[in-house]
Design a protein around this motif. Structure first.
Motif, PDB file in Angstrom:
ATOM      1  N   VAL A  17       0.776 -16.182 -15.261  1.00 19.38           N
ATOM      2  CA  VAL A  17      -0.768 -16.885 -14.573  1.00 19.38           C
ATOM      3  C   VAL A  17      -0.189 -15.174 -13.811  1.00 19.38           C
ATOM      4  N   GLN A  18      -1.510 -14.084 -13.952  1.00 20.90           N
ATOM      5  CA  GLN A  18      -2.187 -13.350 -13.431  1.00 20.90           C
ATOM      6  C   GLN A  18      -2.074 -13.785 -11.950  1.00 20.90           C
ATOM      7  N   SER A  19      -3.046 -14.845 -11.728  1.00 24.38           N
ATOM      8  CA  SER A  19      -3.100 -14.964  -9.992  1.00 24.38           C
ATOM      9  C   SER A  19      -1.763 -15.125  -9.599  1.00 24.38           C
ATOM     10  N   ASN A  20      -0.967 -16.080 -10.112  1.00 25.90           N
ATOM     11  CA  ASN A  20       0.774 -16.033  -9.019  1.00 25.90           C
ATOM     12  C   ASN A  20       1.714 -14.933  -9.191  1.00 25.90           C
ATOM     13  N   LEU A  21       0.556 -13.524  -8.709  1.00 25.65           N
ATOM     14  CA  LEU A  21       1.218 -11.852  -8.549  1.00 25.65           C
ATOM     15  C   LEU A  21       2.184 -12.151  -7.488  1.00 25.65           C
TER      16      LEU A  21
END
Length: 569
Positions: free
Chosen positions: A414-418
Motif C-alpha cells: 500500500v502506497q500510504s505505508n511508505l
C-alpha cells in the motif's frame, strides 16, 4: 522457495539443453514438440539477461528460428553458433566483470542479477553448493579471513570462486561386503586400502566418524577429476553406488554401504580435507516442528473426507513421497516424484499427458504464489526480530483481525505505508538481504499491473520447469541420461508435490469436504478462475482490495463440527 533460489538453467545451459533435445529428436528418443518451449525459454532468458546480450554479436532472434517450417539441421547449426558465443566459461568471465563493477558502484539490482546467474553457472559447470558455501563462509566470516574494508576486495573473492579441475582421491569407510567383489573394483577406480597414507592418517585422528569398525574397511576411489573435494566425494559415492547396485542384481540379502564422511586428497593442496555428503534435495523442505506436525497429522486423520479409490490413490502418493525421502538416489527420486504427480492427478481423455499435467497443477501452484511469498517474508521477518517486527506490523492501518501475513502484505504493497516501510528498512540496518527482499517485494506488489506481470512470469517459469522435469524423467527412464541440474529439478518437483498434497488435504478436510480427487481438482480450477477474475478487476492496491492475495481457506479442521459465530466487521 524457487523464487529465491538460483535458476536451474541460465542462457548458456538453456542453449546446451536445446542442442541436447535436438540430438534426442534425431535419435527418436523424444518428440519434436519438446523443442519449442525450450527455445521460447531460451529467447526469454537472453532478452532479460544483460550479460548474455553483451556477448551476442546479433540479436537472439537471428540465432533462433521459431517458424514451424524451419529444418532441424538449420536450427542445430544456429544453436551451435549460439552455444559457442555463450560458452559457460566465457559467460562466467562476464558475470565476474559485471559483479565486480556493480559491487564497486553499489548497484544492488545488478549485484542480485549477476550473483544469481553466476551461481547457476558455477553449479552447472560442476562446482558443488557445499564448496560455494565453504568458500563464501571462509572469505567473509572465517577466523583467519581478511578484514573487509574496500569494495575492491570483491575481486579477491571472485578469484577464490573461479572453477578449476583438480585431480582428487577420495577415501571411504565401507562394509566388508566389498571384499567379495575385489576383482571388479578396478573397473570403478576403487581400491581396498590396507594402510592409509600419512596425510589421511593424520586427518583421521581429528575425524572420529572416519574410523573403520568391525566388519568395515577403507577404500580409495580415484584419481577423479573434480572442481572441489565435495564434488569429488559425490563422484566417488556415485561409483560406489553403481557398484553396489550391480552387486545387488546378483545378491539380494545385503548391500555394500559406506559412511557419509569421507577424506579427500586434492592435487594442489598440502593436506586432505574431511567432507560429508550433503542432505539430498528431498530433505530441504520448509518443515513444521515435530509437535506441530503430529497435531496436523491427527487433524488430518480425523477429518479427511476422501473415500474409495481416491483415498487409495492419496495413500499411494503418500507412500511414494516417503520412498523419495528415504532414498538417496537422485535419479530414483525424480522418477518417483513424477509418478506421484501422475497418480494424484485425475486422468483425462484427449490431449497430451504433459498438457493435462500442466492444466491440473497450475491452479494449485498459482493461486497460493503471492501468499507464499508474503508468508515466507513474514516468517523470516519474525525470525530476525519478533518484537521489532511486531511493533511495525501492529502499526499497519486498515487491516482487520490478527493476521500477520495480511498486515505484511499491506505494509509492503500500500502506497500510504511508505513511512512504515522506511522505518522497517532502518530497523533492518545491516541485514542487507532481508531489507533488499522487502524492497523487491514492495516494488512487485505496489501496483495491480506489476502483480499481474509477476503472476504471468511465475506461471511461465513453473510450466517450463514442469516440462523440464517431465523430459528429464523420460530421458532417465529411456536412455539413462542424467543432467547436471537434476538436484534443482528434484527440489522443485518435491515442492510442487507438497503444495498440491496440502491443498488436496485442505479441500477435503475444510469447508468443501471434497470426497474424491476429481472433486478436489475441479474445485481448485473453480477457485483459481475466481482468483483470476479478482486479479483482473484489481484497480488499486488497498488492504481491502488486495486481501484475496493472501487469503487461505483455512485448515484441516472438520467444518461440520464448528459452531457458527457472527463475522466481525
Amino acid at each position: 522457495m524457487d523464487t529465491h533460489k538460483p535458476m536451474s538453467l541460465n542462457a548458456p545451459f538453456l542453449c546446451e539443453e536445446a542442442l541436447e533435445i535436438v540430438s534426442n529428436i534425431e535419435k527418436n528418443l523424444i518428440e519434436p514438440a519438446n523443442l519449442k518451449p525450450v527455445l521460447e525459454e531460451l529467447i526469454w532468458s537472453v532478452q532479460r539477461d544483460s550479460i548474455a546480450k553483451k556477448l551476442l554479436d546479433l540479436p537472439i532472434e537471428k540465432y533462433i528460428d521459431m517458424s514451424d517450417d524451419s529444418k532441424l539441421a538449420e536450427r542445430k547449426t544456429k544453436l551451435s553458433a549460439l552455444r559457442r558465443t555463450l560458452d559457460p566459461h566465457r559467460y562466467l568471465h562476464s558475470c565476474f566483470d559485471e559483479l565486480s563493477s556493480s559491487v564497486k558502484e553499489c548497484e544492488k539490482k545488478r549485484i542480485d542479477h549477476a550473483a544469481r546467474t553466476m551461481v547457476t553457472t558455477l553449479i552447472n559447470i560442476g562446482v558443488s553448493k557445499q564448496s560455494l558455501l565453504a568458500r563464501t563462509s571462509d572469505f567473509f566470516f572465517g577466523s583467519t579471513g581478511n578484514s573487509l574494508e574496500r569494495a575492491e576486495q570483491v575481486d579477491d573473492f571472485l578469484k577464490l570462486l573461479y572453477p578449476f579441475l583438480h585431480q582428487c582421491t577420495v577415501y571411504f569407510v565401507v562394509n566388508d561386503l566389498i571384499k567379495t567383489v575385489e576383482e571388479s573394483l578396478t573397473a570403478f577406480r576403487i581400491e581396498i586400502v590396507d594402510e592409509l597414507p600419512a596425510g589421511i592418517l593424520s586427518l583421521q585422528q581429528q575425524t572420529p566418524d572416519f574410523v573403520a569398525g568391525s566388519g568395515e574397511c577403507y577404500v580409495s576411489v580415484g584419481p577423479l577429476k573434480a572442481h572441489d573435494p565435495y564434488s569429488a566425494q559425490e563422484e566417488g559415492a556415485n561409483r560406489l553406488d553403481m557398484l553396489s547396485d550391480l552387486f545387488t542384481v546378483f545378491y539380494h540379502q545385503k548391500k555394500i554401504t559406506w559412511k557419509e564422511v569421507a577424506l579427500v586428497e586434492q592435487c594442489c593442496t598440502d593436506s586432505p580435507v574431511a567432507t560429508k555428503l550433503s542432505k539430498g534435495p528431498m530433505r530441504k523442505p520448509f518443515d513444521l516442528r515435530p509437535e506441530k506436525a503430529s497435531k496436523e497429522l491427527n487433524r488430518l486423520l480425523r477429518n479427511l473426507s476422501i473415500r474409495g479409490s481416491s483415498r487409495d490413490r492419496f495413500n499411494r502418493v503418500a507412500d511414494l513421497h516417503g520412498i523419495c525421502v528415504a532414498s538417496d538416489v537422485i535419479d530414483n527420486q525424480l522418477v518417483t516424484l513424477w509418478t506421484s504427480l501422475e497418480t494424484l492427478i485425475p486422468s483425462t481423455t484427449g490431449g497430451s499427458k504433459i498438457v493435462n499435467i500442466l492444466d491440473a497443477t497450475t491452479p494449485f501452484l498459482m493461486e497460493s504464489y503471492i501468499r507464499r511469498l508474503v508468508q515466507r517474508f513474514t516468517h523470516d521477518l519474525i525470525s530476525w526480530n519478533r518484537w521489532a517486527a511486531k511493533r511495525i506490523l501492529d502499526k499497519v492501518p486498515d487491516v482487520a483481525g490478527p493476521s500477520t501475513v495480511h498486515r505484511a502484505l499491506a505494509l509492503l504493497s500500500v502506497q500510504s505505508n511508505l513511512e512504515l516501510r522506511k522505518r522497517l528498512y532502518a530497523e533492518l540496518r545491516d541485514f542487507h538481504l532481508l531489507r533488499y527482499r522487502a524492497f523487491q517485494l514492495s516494488e512487485t506488489l505496489c501496483s495491480p499491473e506489476k502483480i499481474r506481470s509477476q503472476m504471468a512470469l511465475h506461471e511461465a517459469k513453473v510450466q517450463w520447469q514442469i516440462r523440464r522435469i517431465y523430459r528429464t524423467r523420460n530421458l532417465l527412464v529411456h536412455s539413462g541420461m542424467r543432467p547436471t541440474y537434476i538436484h534443482t529439478l528434484v527440489e522443485n518437483a518435491h515442492d510442487y508435490l507438497d503444495q498440491m498434497l496440502f491443498a488436496v488435504m485442505k479441500l477435503s478436510c475444510g469447508e468443501y469436504r471434497a470426497a474424491t480427487l476429481e472433486e478436489v481438482f475441479e474445485l481448485a480450477k473453480v477457485r483459481y478462475k475466481k482468483f483470476q477474475q479478482q486479479l483482473a478487476e484489481l484497480s488499486i492496491v488497498t488492504p481491502a482490495s488486495a486481501a484475496f492475495l493472501c487469503n487461505e481457506f483455512d485448515s484441516l479442521a472438520d467444518f461440520t463440527d464448528e459452531s457458527w459465530e457472527p463475522r466481525k466487521s
